[in-house]
Design a protein around this motif. Structure first.
Motif, mmCIF file in Angstrom:
data_model
loop_
_atom_site.group_PDB
_atom_site.id
_atom_site.type_symbol
_atom_site.label_atom_id
_atom_site.label_comp_id
_atom_site.label_asym_id
_atom_site.label_seq_id
_atom_site.Cartn_x
_atom_site.Cartn_y
_atom_site.Cartn_z
ATOM 1 N N MET A 1 1.013 -1.192 0.159
ATOM 2 C CA MET A 1 -0.045 0.074 0.157
ATOM 3 C C MET A 1 0.864 1.171 -0.060
ATOM 4 N N ASN B 1 2.282 1.543 -3.543
ATOM 5 C CA ASN B 1 1.393 2.119 -4.266
ATOM 6 C C ASN B 1 0.703 3.669 -4.150
ATOM 7 N N CYS B 2 0.827 3.963 -2.933
ATOM 8 C CA CYS B 2 0.544 5.366 -2.471
ATOM 9 C C CYS B 2 1.861 6.292 -3.121
ATOM 10 N N GLN C 1 1.478 7.457 -6.664
ATOM 11 C CA GLN C 1 0.583 8.898 -6.932
ATOM 12 C C GLN C 1 1.461 10.100 -6.882
ATOM 13 N N LYS D 1 -2.283 2.287 13.522
ATOM 14 C CA LYS D 1 -3.469 1.300 13.127
ATOM 15 C C LYS D 1 -3.876 0.395 14.529
ATOM 16 N N ASP E 1 -9.477 3.707 9.113
ATOM 17 C CA ASP E 1 -9.366 3.215 7.797
ATOM 18 C C ASP E 1 -8.011 2.921 7.216
ATOM 19 N N LEU E 2 -7.639 1.893 7.127
ATOM 20 C CA LEU E 2 -5.830 1.552 6.706
ATOM 21 C C LEU E 2 -5.587 2.231 5.503
ATOM 22 N N TYR E 3 -6.194 2.336 4.740
ATOM 23 C CA TYR E 3 -6.150 3.082 3.544
ATOM 24 C C TYR E 3 -5.827 4.912 3.822
ATOM 25 N N GLU E 4 -6.818 5.298 4.565
ATOM 26 C CA GLU E 4 -6.456 6.612 4.941
ATOM 27 C C GLU E 4 -5.302 6.720 5.891
ATOM 28 N N VAL F 1 -2.493 5.081 5.860
ATOM 29 C CA VAL F 1 -1.330 4.985 4.905
ATOM 30 C C VAL F 1 -1.109 6.264 3.984
ATOM 31 N N ASN F 2 -2.287 6.876 3.705
ATOM 32 C CA ASN F 2 -1.995 8.051 2.591
ATOM 33 C C ASN F 2 -1.659 9.102 3.695
#
Length: 63
Positions: A9, A12-13, A16, A41, A48-51, A53-54
């Motif tokens: 993740m 992938n971030c 961007q 976490k 939210d894991l995605y948030e 990470v970002n």
């Protein structure tokens, strides 16, 4: 939590922000980011894991 998932993740971030496939950070920084995300976490399981990470990657890039 699966550490490999978090590493993927993070990479992938970074895509961007950077066009190349190569990772613009060192293995040491990648390890630090991964541990930081896992700590956050663990402290806040509902996040939210995605948030997370970002947010951590963005903070890393802007500091």
């Amino acid at each position: 939590m699966e550490k490999k998932l978090v590493v993927k993740m993070i990479k992938n971030c970074f895509k961007q922000y950077y066009e190349t496939d190569s990772s613009p950070i060192s293995e040491q920084d990648l390890e630090w980011l991964t541990n930081r995300i896992l700590e956050l976490k663990k402290g806040e399981p509902a996040a939210d894991l995605y948030e997370v990470v970002n947010d951590v990657v963005y903070e890393f890039l802007t500091d």
